[in-house]
Motif scaffolding. Structure first.
Motif, PDB file in Angstrom:
ATOM      1  N   UNK A 103      -2.879   3.072  20.121  1.00  0.00           N
ATOM      2  CA  UNK A 103      -2.152   3.380  18.882  1.00  0.00           C
ATOM      3  C   UNK A 103      -0.668   3.034  18.976  1.00  0.00           C
ATOM      4  N   UNK A 104      -0.055   3.271  20.141  1.00  0.00           N
ATOM      5  CA  UNK A 104       1.370   2.959  20.295  1.00  0.00           C
ATOM      6  C   UNK A 104       1.620   1.459  20.185  1.00  0.00           C
ATOM      7  N   UNK A 105       0.734   0.648  20.777  1.00  0.00           N
ATOM      8  CA  UNK A 105       0.902  -0.805  20.698  1.00  0.00           C
ATOM      9  C   UNK A 105       0.704  -1.300  19.273  1.00  0.00           C
ATOM     10  N   UNK A 106      -0.252  -0.716  18.568  1.00  0.00           N
ATOM     11  CA  UNK A 106      -0.468  -1.100  17.176  1.00  0.00           C
ATOM     12  C   UNK A 106       0.741  -0.726  16.333  1.00  0.00           C
ATOM     13  N   UNK A 107       1.293   0.478  16.555  1.00  0.00           N
ATOM     14  CA  UNK A 107       2.486   0.894  15.817  1.00  0.00           C
ATOM     15  C   UNK A 107       3.651  -0.056  16.070  1.00  0.00           C
ATOM     16  N   UNK A 108       3.809  -0.479  17.330  1.00  0.00           N
ATOM     17  CA  UNK A 108       4.896  -1.407  17.660  1.00  0.00           C
ATOM     18  C   UNK A 108       4.689  -2.757  16.987  1.00  0.00           C
ATOM     19  N   UNK A 109       3.431  -3.159  16.852  1.00  0.00           N
ATOM     20  CA  UNK A 109       3.128  -4.454  16.268  1.00  0.00           C
ATOM     21  C   UNK A 109       3.451  -4.496  14.782  1.00  0.00           C
ATOM     22  N   UNK A 110       3.239  -3.387  14.077  1.00  0.00           N
ATOM     23  CA  UNK A 110       3.394  -3.389  12.621  1.00  0.00           C
ATOM     24  C   UNK A 110       4.627  -2.617  12.155  1.00  0.00           C
ATOM     25  N   UNK A 111       5.529  -2.270  13.094  1.00  0.00           N
ATOM     26  CA  UNK A 111       6.658  -1.415  12.708  1.00  0.00           C
ATOM     27  C   UNK A 111       7.594  -2.090  11.703  1.00  0.00           C
ATOM     28  N   UNK A 112       7.631  -3.419  11.698  1.00  0.00           N
ATOM     29  CA  UNK A 112       8.503  -4.120  10.766  1.00  0.00           C
ATOM     30  C   UNK A 112       7.793  -4.539   9.487  1.00  0.00           C
ATOM     31  N   UNK A 113       6.513  -4.156   9.358  1.00  0.00           N
ATOM     32  CA  UNK A 113       5.784  -4.516   8.138  1.00  0.00           C
ATOM     33  C   UNK A 113       6.318  -3.705   6.953  1.00  0.00           C
ATOM     34  N   UNK A 114       6.311  -4.321   5.780  1.00  0.00           N
ATOM     35  CA  UNK A 114       6.665  -3.595   4.562  1.00  0.00           C
ATOM     36  C   UNK A 114       5.450  -2.799   4.099  1.00  0.00           C
ATOM     37  N   UNK A 115       5.682  -1.554   3.692  1.00  0.00           N
ATOM     38  CA  UNK A 115       4.585  -0.675   3.288  1.00  0.00           C
ATOM     39  C   UNK A 115       4.320  -0.801   1.791  1.00  0.00           C
ATOM     40  N   UNK A 116       3.057  -0.774   1.419  1.00  0.00           N
ATOM     41  CA  UNK A 116       2.655  -0.760   0.013  1.00  0.00           C
ATOM     42  C   UNK A 116       1.427   0.129  -0.094  1.00  0.00           C
ATOM     43  N   UNK A 117       1.617   1.338  -0.603  1.00  0.00           N
ATOM     44  CA  UNK A 117       0.513   2.284  -0.689  1.00  0.00           C
ATOM     45  C   UNK A 117      -0.395   1.925  -1.871  1.00  0.00           C
ATOM     46  N   UNK A 118      -1.693   1.831  -1.593  1.00  0.00           N
ATOM     47  CA  UNK A 118      -2.689   1.492  -2.610  1.00  0.00           C
ATOM     48  C   UNK A 118      -3.359   2.737  -3.148  1.00  0.00           C
ATOM     49  N   UNK A 119      -3.661   2.704  -4.459  1.00  0.00           N
ATOM     50  CA  UNK A 119      -4.630   3.656  -4.992  1.00  0.00           C
ATOM     51  C   UNK A 119      -6.003   3.205  -4.514  1.00  0.00           C
ATOM     52  N   UNK A 120      -6.800   4.114  -3.999  1.00  0.00           N
ATOM     53  CA  UNK A 120      -8.110   3.716  -3.491  1.00  0.00           C
ATOM     54  C   UNK A 120      -8.985   3.188  -4.619  1.00  0.00           C
ATOM     55  N   UNK A 121      -8.873   3.770  -5.790  1.00  0.00           N
ATOM     56  CA  UNK A 121      -9.652   3.318  -6.946  1.00  0.00           C
ATOM     57  C   UNK A 121      -8.741   3.241  -8.157  1.00  0.00           C
ATOM     58  N   UNK A 122      -8.588   2.030  -8.704  1.00  0.00           N
ATOM     59  CA  UNK A 122      -7.835   1.869  -9.942  1.00  0.00           C
ATOM     60  C   UNK A 122      -8.775   1.536 -11.104  1.00  0.00           C
ATOM     61  N   UNK A 123      -9.421   0.358 -11.013  1.00  0.00           N
ATOM     62  CA  UNK A 123     -10.301  -0.095 -12.095  1.00  0.00           C
ATOM     63  C   UNK A 123     -11.644  -0.520 -11.506  1.00  0.00           C
ATOM     64  N   UNK A 124     -12.768  -0.008 -12.036  1.00  0.00           N
ATOM     65  CA  UNK A 124     -14.079  -0.417 -11.527  1.00  0.00           C
ATOM     66  C   UNK A 124     -14.342  -1.906 -11.775  1.00  0.00           C
ATOM     67  N   UNK A 125     -15.201  -2.496 -10.936  1.00  0.00           N
ATOM     68  CA  UNK A 125     -15.660  -3.861 -11.180  1.00  0.00           C
ATOM     69  C   UNK A 125     -16.737  -3.792 -12.264  1.00  0.00           C
ATOM     70  N   UNK A 126     -16.294  -3.529 -13.495  1.00  0.00           N
ATOM     71  CA  UNK A 126     -17.197  -3.147 -14.574  1.00  0.00           C
ATOM     72  C   UNK A 126     -17.864  -4.294 -15.296  1.00  0.00           C
ATOM     73  N   UNK A 127     -17.343  -5.502 -15.174  1.00  0.00           N
ATOM     74  CA  UNK A 127     -17.943  -6.646 -15.853  1.00  0.00           C
ATOM     75  C   UNK A 127     -18.898  -7.347 -14.888  1.00  0.00           C
ATOM     76  N   UNK A 128     -20.169  -7.348 -15.249  1.00  0.00           N
ATOM     77  CA  UNK A 128     -21.228  -7.878 -14.390  1.00  0.00           C
ATOM     78  C   UNK A 128     -21.884  -9.046 -15.124  1.00  0.00           C
TER      79      UNK A 128
END
Length: 544
Positions: free
Chosen positions: A147-172
């Motif tokens: 976990x520490x190595x992963x944190x070091x690898x992505x520490x400079x990444x920009x964060x963008x929090x996603x909503x887990x569900x916004x719009x269903x894939x409703x058109x089939x």
């Protein structure tokens, strides 16, 4: 770039009920995974592409833009909660372990699950860029085991929090296709659909997906569910949302071979259509009564058979630093041929060429020698102009105006409104084939270990086809422990081609003591000669 698409892998312990329980599974960075309330891999990440950005006051940050140290793109995800019972059918495709997945079977079993997915979009994500971390050899190194190595690898990444569900894939609805493209002499076995919005400055932002499988080897996608016939593939999409409203809808239909997942010599190839949805209107048509009809559009031929001579002198009939096709290629329908060279750092040279210049095997181009002051040669792995060859990809692209008029190579390169900055606007189809550098891995004896004199060796060879027929093979492999009689042995046949394995017995002249074993790839000349540039892989061992 597969590295760009998939991102670095992260060793992850995966336990999903009684179906999967494996340690250190190398999941791509772009995958999120949880089971019940337990997070397995809670974050996703991706490398960035240089672009534009703004300062805090909203004005353009010209300095960062000029140095390629910033960018702005869209972040997207397709996610959903899926009951484990609905994945039980897919479990049988995992019986060989994650390294032996039956991909065709797995994709077929996952089709019904798409109905549970939702789309999530963050339209504008601004980020800074820095050079990727490197290992001692100069190769991009994203390895992280704690976990520490992963944190070091992505520490400079920009964060963008996603909503887990916004719009269903409703058109089939269904998409109708003609014949699938071929790869290595047979129709491809998979068709992957991405439905999305074409957003200026952001590219194609996916809003849905679909999958077709060709299990019987004919030129059609298998019949799916309630659809009336073969050749129809279901696509589930969300409407444009969260800042994408008003954009043009498009469908990327990628015919891809899964051979590269089971055959280390096959390479990665695919051909895609890039279509617009009629009237820019999504429909709900789960039985495929009125499909989006793309059957009149042909896939471009995957550009197999390309070769580049990395050295300055003529080699295997190709002039120095020159690109050729070994057989006359079928480039019908292509407006432009794009060849991209890159090394460890994935900085690249791109050559745009007129497909008509490659009608015969004598057609091609020659890269000039490096001019004074330029030190980086992107055709080599480390950019030094010597050492290991680099990787390259060959891509063809079909371009058309919105009115359906074909655009030529001349139209693209002239100083007019049809320049390369608008490739997304004009692209209607593309095909690509990746020519990765050959690699050899010593399986036995293990590096730094001990082995008996005259014992067996095993090599795993990737991106190189063993054999003696110059029309179908790249060459052979020589195992040696130095110069002189009985100190080398040449193997020109596979022990297991799908796994890329070659086995044999260590040369009789390799006596007890400290030895450096070398596996050298040879070409198909008579007698065989070492590849140019050399591809030799050493292995220090102690023989007893």
């Amino acid at each position: 770039s597969l590295t760009q698409l998939l991102g670095p892998t992260e060793p992850t312990d995966v336990k999903i009920g009684t179906i999967v329980d494996q340690q250190d599974v190398p999941l791509p960075a772009g995958v999120f995974l949880a089971y019940d309330v337990n997070s397995i891999k809670p974050n996703v990440s991706a490398q960035g592409l240089a672009g534009v950005c703004t300062k805090a006051d909203g004005t353009a940050d010209e300095d960062a833009i000029a140095t390629g140290s910033c960018g702005t793109r869209s972040a997207w995800a397709v996610a959903g909660d899926v009951p484990l019972s609905e994945l039980s059918g897919a479990a049988s495709s995992l019986t060989g372990g994650l390294s032996g997945i039956n991909f065709g079977q797995l994709l077929s079993q996952l089709l019904p699950v798409f109905r549970r997915f939702n789309s999530s979009v963050v339209r504008d994500v601004q980020f800074t860029l820095k050079d990727s971390p490197k290992d001692n050899g100069g190769r991009a190194d994203f390895s992280a085991n704690t976990p520490a190595e992963i944190d070091a690898l992505v520490k400079d990444f920009s964060a963008a929090d996603h909503d887990f569900q916004q719009i269903p894939l409703g058109f089939n609805f269904a998409v109708k296709f003609g014949n699938l493209p071929s790869f290595k002499g047979a129709p491809v076995d998979g068709l992957i659909l991405l439905g999305g919005a074409i957003v200026p400055g952001r590219g194609v932002v996916p809003l849905g997906l679909g999958v077709g499988v060709n299990s019987n080897g004919d030129a059609q996608v298998d019949k799916q569910g309630q659809f009336p016939s073969a050749g129809l593939v279901g696509l589930r999409m969300a409407p444009a949302h969260h800042g994408l409203e008003g954009s043009t809808y498009g469908i990327v239909a990628l015919g891809a071979s899964l051979k590269s997942a089971t055959d280390s010599t096959a390479g990665v190839g695919g051909s895609a259509l890039f279509a617009r949805i009629p009237e820019n209107k999504l429909v709900f048509d789960p039985k495929g009564a009125t499909p989006v009809d793309l059957s009149g559009q042909s896939f471009l031929t995957i550009p197999e058979g390309a070769k580049y001579n990395f050295v300055n002198a003529t080699y295997q009939g190709i002039p120095g630093r020159s690109f050729r096709f070994t057989t006359a290629p079928n480039l019908a329908g292509a407006s432009v041929l794009r060849i991209t060279f890159y090394g460890y750092d994935e900085k690249r040279w791109m050559v745009l060429a007129n497909p008509s210049d490659f009608a015969t095997t004598s057609g091609g181009f020659t890269l000039p020698a490096l001019p004074s002051g330029i030190t980086q040669d992107r055709t080599f792995q480390k950019g030094t102009g010597t050492g290991e060859r680099g990787d390259f990809t060959v891509q063809t692209v079909k371009l058309q105006t919105e009115a359906g008029a074909d655009l030529s190579f001349k139209d693209l390169v002239e100083n007019n409104g049809t320049n390369a900055d608008r490739m997304n606007d004009f692209a209607r189809a593309f095909a690509i084939y990746g020519y990765a550098r050959p690699e050899v891995k010593w399986e036995t004896p293990t590096s730094g270990g001990t082995a008996s004199v005259g014992s067996a060796f095993k090599l795993t060879i990737a991106n190189f086809r063993i054999g003696t027929d110059a029309a179908t093979a790249d060459g052979s492999v020589e195992v040696s422990c130095g110069q002189g009689a009985n100190k080398s042995v040449v193997v020109s046949a596979w022990s297991d081609q799908e796994k890329g394995e070659v086995t044999g017995t260590l040369p009789a002249g390799c006596t007890a003591g400290t030895q450096t074993l070398t596996a050298t790839l040879l070409d198909t000349q008579v007698p065989p000669q070492p590849l140019q540039p050399a591809a030799a892989f050493t292995n220090p061992v102690t023989l007893q």
